[in-house]
Design a protein around this motif. Structure first.
Motif, PDB file in Angstrom:
ATOM      1  N   PRO A 148      54.183  48.877  30.394  1.00 33.07           N
ATOM      2  CA  PRO A 148      53.493  47.594  30.569  1.00 33.07           C
ATOM      3  C   PRO A 148      52.678  47.535  31.857  1.00 33.07           C
ATOM      4  O   PRO A 148      52.852  48.360  32.754  1.00 33.07           O
ATOM      5  N   ILE A 149      51.792  46.536  31.927  1.00 36.14           N
ATOM      6  CA  ILE A 149      50.999  46.284  33.122  1.00 36.14           C
ATOM      7  C   ILE A 149      51.458  44.967  33.742  1.00 36.14           C
ATOM      8  O   ILE A 149      51.587  43.960  33.048  1.00 36.14           O
ATOM      9  N   VAL A 150      51.700  44.993  35.045  1.00 37.12           N
ATOM     10  CA  VAL A 150      52.042  43.783  35.796  1.00 37.12           C
ATOM     11  C   VAL A 150      50.906  43.492  36.771  1.00 37.12           C
ATOM     12  O   VAL A 150      50.487  44.375  37.525  1.00 37.12           O
TER      13      VAL A 150
ATOM     14  N   VAL B 265      39.822  42.576  34.092  1.00 38.39           N
ATOM     15  CA  VAL B 265      40.063  42.193  35.477  1.00 38.39           C
ATOM     16  C   VAL B 265      39.542  43.291  36.391  1.00 38.39           C
ATOM     17  O   VAL B 265      39.764  44.481  36.127  1.00 38.39           O
ATOM     18  N   LYS B 266      38.847  42.897  37.456  1.00 38.23           N
ATOM     19  CA  LYS B 266      38.527  43.864  38.502  1.00 38.23           C
ATOM     20  C   LYS B 266      39.768  43.969  39.381  1.00 38.23           C
ATOM     21  O   LYS B 266      39.994  43.161  40.275  1.00 38.23           O
ATOM     22  N   ALA B 267      40.578  44.964  39.100  1.00 39.89           N
ATOM     23  CA  ALA B 267      41.904  45.070  39.702  1.00 39.89           C
ATOM     24  C   ALA B 267      41.883  45.954  40.943  1.00 39.89           C
ATOM     25  O   ALA B 267      41.062  46.868  41.063  1.00 39.89           O
ATOM     26  N   HIS B 268      42.810  45.672  41.845  1.00 44.59           N
ATOM     27  CA  HIS B 268      42.987  46.485  43.046  1.00 44.59           C
ATOM     28  C   HIS B 268      44.220  47.363  42.844  1.00 44.59           C
ATOM     29  O   HIS B 268      45.347  46.863  42.747  1.00 44.59           O
ATOM     30  N   LEU B 269      43.990  48.660  42.757  1.00 44.90           N
ATOM     31  CA  LEU B 269      45.069  49.631  42.581  1.00 44.90           C
ATOM     32  C   LEU B 269      45.349  50.324  43.907  1.00 44.90           C
ATOM     33  O   LEU B 269      44.424  50.617  44.672  1.00 44.90           O
ATOM     34  N   TYR B 270      46.620  50.596  44.145  1.00 49.54           N
ATOM     35  CA  TYR B 270      47.001  51.291  45.382  1.00 49.54           C
ATOM     36  C   TYR B 270      47.443  52.711  45.049  1.00 49.54           C
ATOM     37  O   TYR B 270      48.258  52.925  44.150  1.00 49.54           O
ATOM     38  N   TYR B 271      46.882  53.676  45.800  1.00 52.60           N
ATOM     39  CA  TYR B 271      47.211  55.085  45.614  1.00 52.60           C
ATOM     40  C   TYR B 271      48.067  55.546  46.796  1.00 52.60           C
ATOM     41  O   TYR B 271      47.548  55.764  47.897  1.00 52.60           O
ATOM     42  N   PRO B 272      49.378  55.679  46.591  1.00 55.09           N
ATOM     43  CA  PRO B 272      50.280  55.996  47.711  1.00 55.09           C
ATOM     44  C   PRO B 272      49.963  57.312  48.412  1.00 55.09           C
ATOM     45  O   PRO B 272      50.094  57.402  49.637  1.00 55.09           O
ATOM     46  N   GLU B 273      49.570  58.337  47.659  1.00 59.36           N
ATOM     47  CA  GLU B 273      49.318  59.637  48.288  1.00 59.36           C
ATOM     48  C   GLU B 273      48.167  59.557  49.282  1.00 59.36           C
ATOM     49  O   GLU B 273      48.225  60.121  50.375  1.00 59.36           O
ATOM     50  N   GLN B 274      47.108  58.841  48.904  1.00 62.37           N
ATOM     51  CA  GLN B 274      45.958  58.695  49.793  1.00 62.37           C
ATOM     52  C   GLN B 274      46.088  57.483  50.715  1.00 62.37           C
ATOM     53  O   GLN B 274      45.280  57.297  51.619  1.00 62.37           O
ATOM     54  N   LYS B 275      47.100  56.641  50.444  1.00 58.85           N
ATOM     55  CA  LYS B 275      47.308  55.401  51.197  1.00 58.85           C
ATOM     56  C   LYS B 275      46.030  54.564  51.236  1.00 58.85           C
ATOM     57  O   LYS B 275      45.582  54.109  52.292  1.00 58.85           O
ATOM     58  N   LYS B 276      45.463  54.353  50.056  1.00 58.02           N
ATOM     59  CA  LYS B 276      44.226  53.579  49.988  1.00 58.02           C
ATOM     60  C   LYS B 276      44.208  52.723  48.728  1.00 58.02           C
ATOM     61  O   LYS B 276      44.925  52.984  47.756  1.00 58.02           O
ATOM     62  N   TRP B 277      43.358  51.684  48.776  1.00 62.52           N
ATOM     63  CA  TRP B 277      43.148  50.800  47.639  1.00 62.52           C
ATOM     64  C   TRP B 277      41.823  51.142  46.980  1.00 62.52           C
ATOM     65  O   TRP B 277      40.880  51.576  47.637  1.00 62.52           O
ATOM     66  N   ASP B 278      41.752  50.907  45.666  1.00 64.08           N
ATOM     67  CA  ASP B 278      40.499  51.098  44.948  1.00 64.08           C
ATOM     68  C   ASP B 278      40.397  50.027  43.869  1.00 64.08           C
ATOM     69  O   ASP B 278      41.414  49.546  43.351  1.00 64.08           O
ATOM     70  N   SER B 279      39.168  49.636  43.546  1.00 63.17           N
ATOM     71  CA  SER B 279      38.935  48.604  42.530  1.00 63.17           C
ATOM     72  C   SER B 279      38.514  49.251  41.223  1.00 63.17           C
ATOM     73  O   SER B 279      37.599  50.079  41.200  1.00 63.17           O
ATOM     74  N   VAL B 280      39.183  48.863  40.146  1.00 65.95           N
ATOM     75  CA  VAL B 280      38.919  49.427  38.824  1.00 65.95           C
ATOM     76  C   VAL B 280      38.983  48.303  37.795  1.00 65.95           C
ATOM     77  O   VAL B 280      39.821  47.404  37.899  1.00 65.95           O
ATOM     78  N   SER B 281      38.103  48.344  36.808  1.00 61.80           N
ATOM     79  CA  SER B 281      38.164  47.369  35.719  1.00 61.80           C
ATOM     80  C   SER B 281      39.362  47.691  34.835  1.00 61.80           C
ATOM     81  O   SER B 281      39.503  48.811  34.346  1.00 61.80           O
ATOM     82  N   MET B 282      40.227  46.694  34.641  1.00 63.88           N
ATOM     83  CA  MET B 282      41.463  46.878  33.886  1.00 63.88           C
ATOM     84  C   MET B 282      41.606  45.783  32.836  1.00 63.88           C
ATOM     85  O   MET B 282      41.017  44.705  32.957  1.00 63.88           O
ATOM     86  N   PRO B 283      42.417  46.027  31.807  1.00 67.29           N
ATOM     87  CA  PRO B 283      42.725  44.958  30.848  1.00 67.29           C
ATOM     88  C   PRO B 283      43.581  43.878  31.510  1.00 67.29           C
ATOM     89  O   PRO B 283      44.157  44.095  32.582  1.00 67.29           O
ATOM     90  N   LEU B 284      43.658  42.723  30.874  1.00 74.21           N
ATOM     91  CA  LEU B 284      44.563  41.687  31.359  1.00 74.21           C
ATOM     92  C   LEU B 284      45.993  42.225  31.377  1.00 74.21           C
ATOM     93  O   LEU B 284      46.377  43.016  30.511  1.00 74.21           O
ATOM     94  N   PRO B 285      46.795  41.804  32.349  1.00 82.44           N
ATOM     95  CA  PRO B 285      48.160  42.323  32.439  1.00 82.44           C
ATOM     96  C   PRO B 285      49.070  41.762  31.353  1.00 82.44           C
ATOM     97  O   PRO B 285      48.796  40.719  30.759  1.00 82.44           O
ATOM     98  N   ASP B 286      50.167  42.465  31.118  1.00 83.39           N
ATOM     99  CA  ASP B 286      51.183  41.972  30.180  1.00 83.39           C
ATOM    100  C   ASP B 286      52.004  40.849  30.804  1.00 83.39           C
ATOM    101  O   ASP B 286      52.508  39.973  30.104  1.00 83.39           O
ATOM    102  N   VAL B 287      52.151  40.897  32.132  1.00 86.00           N
ATOM    103  CA  VAL B 287      52.920  39.900  32.877  1.00 86.00           C
ATOM    104  C   VAL B 287      52.196  39.625  34.190  1.00 86.00           C
ATOM    105  O   VAL B 287      51.622  40.542  34.784  1.00 86.00           O
ATOM    106  N   VAL B 288      52.227  38.372  34.647  1.00 86.21           N
ATOM    107  CA  VAL B 288      51.630  38.012  35.933  1.00 86.21           C
ATOM    108  C   VAL B 288      52.727  37.558  36.892  1.00 86.21           C
ATOM    109  O   VAL B 288      53.591  36.754  36.535  1.00 86.21           O
TER     110      VAL B 288
END
Length: 247
Positions: A76-78, A125-148
């Motif tokens: 699922p997506i949160v 949604v223009k979502a903000h994803l966090y990449y732990p290995e690079q310790k950075k955020w990136d914006s990606v178009s995503m579907p609506l989440p399953d839970v908010v």
């Protein structure tokens, strides 16, 4: 009959998404299947590959792949809902990262989004994803989440028209909405008081007024005063009875 297994997904705003499976013999088996992702079961095409070494998983997120009839559901997506600010979004980023990393450990894809980032027409949604290995955020178009998970920072922002419109839109979509609004402490006390398990251990609590305060000070050596709508200890006060002696 439903079945599920773990995989990894690499998302991108400019490249096709990639679904990485643990074993090579799975790729041919499911490459022709239909995939859906997000609350509205948005159809999504993936490049299917298998994990050959650890480097194949760089920048990919662990997800659950649930088979239902002739389709696979990715998720699922949160979605963590907050407000815009500080160039991207406001809120406790350390806490958000902790939640995202918990999702990574459990195969749940977690992103941060704001009311302004929702495209209601396309239900993306223009979502903000966090990449732990690079310790950075990136914006990606995503579907609506399953839970908010609602993390609007303040009551003032919660009352903003765009926030209220967003909450209404998500509720209309039927998306489960955790932590729907700020609670006041008196309401929480009353709700907990209705519980047979909690009521006996709740401290004596009352709305502040002069006579009640005087009576409680006769009963207790120390009282705590807290604003009904406060948070984070702001406005918290301690009232302590002092006994003086004279000869």
């Amino acid at each position: 009959m439903n079945s599920s297994h773990y995989a990894w997904v690499r998302v991108s705003s400019i490249k096709p998404w990639k679904l990485i499976l643990p074993h090579y013999n799975q790729t041919a088996k499911i490459s022709s299947m239909a995939y859906t992702i997000g609350h509205n079961n948005q159809s999504k095409s993936f490049i299917i590959s298998s994990k050959k070494n650890v480097s194949d998983l760089r920048g990919a997120f662990p997800v659950r792949v649930i088979k239902k009839n002739l389709q696979y559901k990715i998720g699922p997506i949160v979605g963590i809902l907050t407000t815009s600010g500080f160039k991207t979004f406001r809120g406790n980023r350390k806490n958000f990262i902790d939640i995202i990393q918990t999702g990574i450990k459990t195969g749940v894809l977690v992103y941060v989004f704001t009311p302004e980032s929702i495209e209601q027409g396309s239900k993306t949604v223009k979502a903000h994803l966090y990449y732990p290995e690079q310790k950075k955020w990136d914006s990606v178009s995503m579907p609506l989440p399953d839970v908010v998970y609602n993390r609007i920072p303040t009551r003032r922002e919660e009352r903003l028209p765009i926030v209220q419109q967003t909450i209404q839109f998500l509720e209309t979509e039927g998306i489960p909405f955790f932590n729907p609004h700020f609670f006041n402490k008196w309401s929480l006390y009353q709700w907990m008081g209705e519980s047979h398990e909690l009521a006996p251990i709740l401290p004596d609590t009352a709305i502040l007024e002069r006579t009640r305060l005087q009576n409680l000070l006769k009963k207790y050596q120390m009282l705590y005063l807290k604003p009904i709508h406060g948070k984070a200890g702001i406005g918290f006060m301690k009232v302590q009875k002092k006994i003086t002696y004279s000869i």
